[in-house]
Design a protein around this motif. Structure first.
Motif, PDB file in Angstrom:
ATOM      1  N   MET A 261      -7.782   5.974  -8.700  1.00  0.00           N
ATOM      2  CA  MET A 261      -6.440   5.842  -8.977  1.00  0.00           C
ATOM      3  C   MET A 261      -5.989   4.416  -9.444  1.00  0.00           C
ATOM      4  O   MET A 261      -4.915   4.323 -10.413  1.00  0.00           O
ATOM      5  CB  MET A 261      -5.435   6.142  -7.640  1.00  0.00           C
ATOM      6  CG  MET A 261      -5.457   7.518  -7.276  1.00  0.00           C
ATOM      7  SD  MET A 261      -4.676   7.657  -5.584  1.00  0.00           S
ATOM      8  CE  MET A 261      -3.189   7.323  -5.992  1.00  0.00           C
TER       9      MET A 261
ATOM     10  N   PHE B 275      -1.256   2.084  -9.338  1.00  0.00           N
ATOM     11  CA  PHE B 275      -0.819   0.937  -9.042  1.00  0.00           C
ATOM     12  C   PHE B 275      -0.115   0.142 -10.041  1.00  0.00           C
ATOM     13  O   PHE B 275      -0.625  -0.382 -10.841  1.00  0.00           O
ATOM     14  CB  PHE B 275      -1.390   0.200  -8.071  1.00  0.00           C
ATOM     15  CG  PHE B 275      -2.029   1.127  -6.727  1.00  0.00           C
ATOM     16  CD1 PHE B 275      -1.292   1.235  -5.594  1.00  0.00           C
ATOM     17  CD2 PHE B 275      -3.368   1.714  -6.578  1.00  0.00           C
ATOM     18  CE1 PHE B 275      -1.583   2.104  -4.571  1.00  0.00           C
ATOM     19  CE2 PHE B 275      -3.610   2.422  -5.688  1.00  0.00           C
ATOM     20  CZ  PHE B 275      -2.802   2.520  -4.661  1.00  0.00           C
TER      21      PHE B 275
ATOM     22  N   GLY C 121       3.501   2.487  -6.289  1.00  0.00           N
ATOM     23  CA  GLY C 121       3.085   1.743  -5.132  1.00  0.00           C
ATOM     24  C   GLY C 121       2.269   2.614  -4.224  1.00  0.00           C
ATOM     25  O   GLY C 121       1.772   3.729  -4.555  1.00  0.00           O
ATOM     26  N   PRO C 122       2.379   2.134  -2.867  1.00  0.00           N
ATOM     27  CA  PRO C 122       2.872   1.072  -2.486  1.00  0.00           C
ATOM     28  C   PRO C 122       1.899  -0.122  -2.304  1.00  0.00           C
ATOM     29  O   PRO C 122       0.874   0.083  -2.603  1.00  0.00           O
ATOM     30  CB  PRO C 122       3.079   1.784  -0.859  1.00  0.00           C
ATOM     31  CG  PRO C 122       1.770   2.610  -0.568  1.00  0.00           C
ATOM     32  CD  PRO C 122       1.634   3.210  -1.827  1.00  0.00           C
TER      33      PRO C 122
ATOM     34  N   ILE D 267      -1.723  -0.739  -1.394  1.00  0.00           N
ATOM     35  CA  ILE D 267      -2.270  -0.243  -0.164  1.00  0.00           C
ATOM     36  C   ILE D 267      -3.010   1.118  -0.435  1.00  0.00           C
ATOM     37  O   ILE D 267      -2.274   2.170  -0.913  1.00  0.00           O
ATOM     38  CB  ILE D 267      -0.946  -0.062   0.838  1.00  0.00           C
ATOM     39  CG1 ILE D 267      -0.554  -1.356   0.951  1.00  0.00           C
ATOM     40  CG2 ILE D 267      -1.421   0.683   2.035  1.00  0.00           C
ATOM     41  CD1 ILE D 267       0.841  -1.195   1.887  1.00  0.00           C
ATOM     42  N   LYS D 268      -4.314   1.017  -0.581  1.00  0.00           N
ATOM     43  CA  LYS D 268      -5.014   2.148  -0.924  1.00  0.00           C
ATOM     44  C   LYS D 268      -5.109   3.373  -0.139  1.00  0.00           C
ATOM     45  O   LYS D 268      -4.953   4.369  -0.564  1.00  0.00           O
ATOM     46  CB  LYS D 268      -6.336   1.966  -1.507  1.00  0.00           C
ATOM     47  CG  LYS D 268      -6.266   0.970  -2.451  1.00  0.00           C
ATOM     48  CD  LYS D 268      -7.620   0.165  -2.999  1.00  0.00           C
ATOM     49  CE  LYS D 268      -7.829  -1.114  -3.631  1.00  0.00           C
ATOM     50  NZ  LYS D 268      -8.946  -1.431  -3.914  1.00  0.00           N
ATOM     51  N   SER D 269      -4.955   3.155   1.198  1.00  0.00           N
ATOM     52  CA  SER D 269      -5.105   4.250   2.104  1.00  0.00           C
ATOM     53  C   SER D 269      -3.853   5.034   2.378  1.00  0.00           C
ATOM     54  O   SER D 269      -4.060   5.920   3.286  1.00  0.00           O
ATOM     55  CB  SER D 269      -5.696   3.775   3.527  1.00  0.00           C
ATOM     56  OG  SER D 269      -5.090   2.602   3.811  1.00  0.00           O
ATOM     57  N   ALA D 270      -2.870   4.799   1.674  1.00  0.00           N
ATOM     58  CA  ALA D 270      -1.600   5.445   1.807  1.00  0.00           C
ATOM     59  C   ALA D 270      -1.458   6.785   1.060  1.00  0.00           C
ATOM     60  O   ALA D 270      -0.676   7.665   1.154  1.00  0.00           O
ATOM     61  CB  ALA D 270      -0.440   4.445   1.375  1.00  0.00           C
ATOM     62  N   ASN D 271      -2.600   7.145   0.264  1.00  0.00           N
ATOM     63  CA  ASN D 271      -2.559   8.461  -0.459  1.00  0.00           C
ATOM     64  C   ASN D 271      -2.861   9.473   0.401  1.00  0.00           C
ATOM     65  O   ASN D 271      -3.664   9.678   1.201  1.00  0.00           O
ATOM     66  CB  ASN D 271      -3.426   8.457  -1.803  1.00  0.00           C
ATOM     67  CG  ASN D 271      -4.942   8.169  -1.163  1.00  0.00           C
ATOM     68  OD1 ASN D 271      -5.056   7.271  -0.161  1.00  0.00           O
ATOM     69  ND2 ASN D 271      -6.036   8.925  -1.620  1.00  0.00           N
ATOM     70  N   HIS D 272      -1.801  10.594   0.369  1.00  0.00           N
ATOM     71  CA  HIS D 272      -2.109  11.621   0.936  1.00  0.00           C
ATOM     72  C   HIS D 272      -1.109  12.953   0.414  1.00  0.00           C
ATOM     73  O   HIS D 272      -0.375  12.486  -0.420  1.00  0.00           O
ATOM     74  CB  HIS D 272      -1.975  11.581   2.411  1.00  0.00           C
ATOM     75  CG  HIS D 272      -0.496  11.097   3.058  1.00  0.00           C
ATOM     76  ND1 HIS D 272       0.310  12.073   3.817  1.00  0.00           N
ATOM     77  CD2 HIS D 272       0.162  10.289   2.748  1.00  0.00           C
ATOM     78  CE1 HIS D 272       1.313  11.276   4.042  1.00  0.00           C
ATOM     79  NE2 HIS D 272       1.211  10.012   3.459  1.00  0.00           N
TER      80      HIS D 272
END
Lengths: 172, 172
Positions: free
Chosen positions: B6, B12, B52-53, B97-102
């Motif tokens: 991503m 981003f 983002g984020p 903030i990479k761990s926000a993907n869902h």
């Protein structure tokens, strides 16, 4: 239970103080207040919402800028105001928001205002010092610290308090 | 697609300006920035987040107070800062903030920053001027105006703009 019954049962409760940090003259409300000055207040400088949500207004009779007031402590004006270039320090009327009741409400709020540690099981979250996503912000991620924030110092190198009163998931 | 891919695909993207309202020196980023001063900036005074984020930090090297930066326009400092008694006007480093993907991410964001009218089908909502629940607040209820806010003047008697960049449901 309908909204009228909820109101009668004291399901809405807000306490306002004339001074910051819950000091000075105080008044409790379970129904709307059209003008706090009629209760002898010059100003509202701190608020506790025991049961909400409420909406506060800049002027009497529910006029002017609006402030969402959810369960939690608001020790001073900055805790409930929005960030905008037009800064007012008045909040002179307020009322319960009756149409907010719905079934999955149990997810909101917790007993203590202090949160000494947090474990992130998935995703990324923002924790905030004050209710309604205001105040200091702490970004909490599964990918950092293995998701474990064992002490409030780990929320941020600049965290001076373990006060966390709202939290939400960050989405792309 | 994983977070590394991503990032490589430009998922981003943030643009920062040295002056308010997207004026003056500008710089685009698709990766983290450890110190904006190394790019010759004295200060960041406005931001657009296209994808983002992100999280912004008060100091270089991701230190100090944190600011969540979600998709949308931040024309001045007040638009991204938290309300707190400790007001800083620095934001000198930032990172995705990479761990926000869902998976349910499609629910966030819309094309226009202007929202000329709103229909509330159920419950109560707060609409905000800026991303991330900041700026002017408008309480929108099914029980008022029959849930129909046909013009931005109906959001609030004091609404000076139809800019709405974030919205959330109010819960008990």
């Amino acid at each position: 239970m309908n909204t009228q019954q909820m109101e009668q049962m004291g399901q809405f409760k807000i306490t306002v103080w004339e001074e910051e940090n819950f000091q000075g003259k105080r008044c409790e409300f379970m129904l709307e207040c059209q003008n706090i000055m009629e209760r002898g207040f010059n100003k509202i400088r701190s608020i506790k919402v025991e049961n909400g949500p409420w909406v506060g207004y800049e002027y009497p009779e529910f006029q002017g800028q609006q402030f969402i007031l959810e369960k939690g402590d608001y020790p001073r004006y900055e805790a409930w105001s929005g960030n905008s270039s037009y800064r007012t320090e008045h909040m002179l009327s307020f009322r319960p928001i009756k149409s907010a009741n719905h079934s999955d409400s149990k997810a909101m709020g917790w007993c203590s205002k202090e949160v000494p540690s947090i474990k992130v099981n998935s995703g990324a979250w923002v924790a905030y010092q004050f209710p309604g996503y205001r105040g200091y912000q702490y970004i909490l991620e599964r990918d950092r610290h293995q998701g474990e924030y064992r002490n409030y110092n780990e929320y941020s190198t600049q965290a001076h308090t373990n006060q966390v009163q709202s939290i939400r998931r960050i989405q792309h």
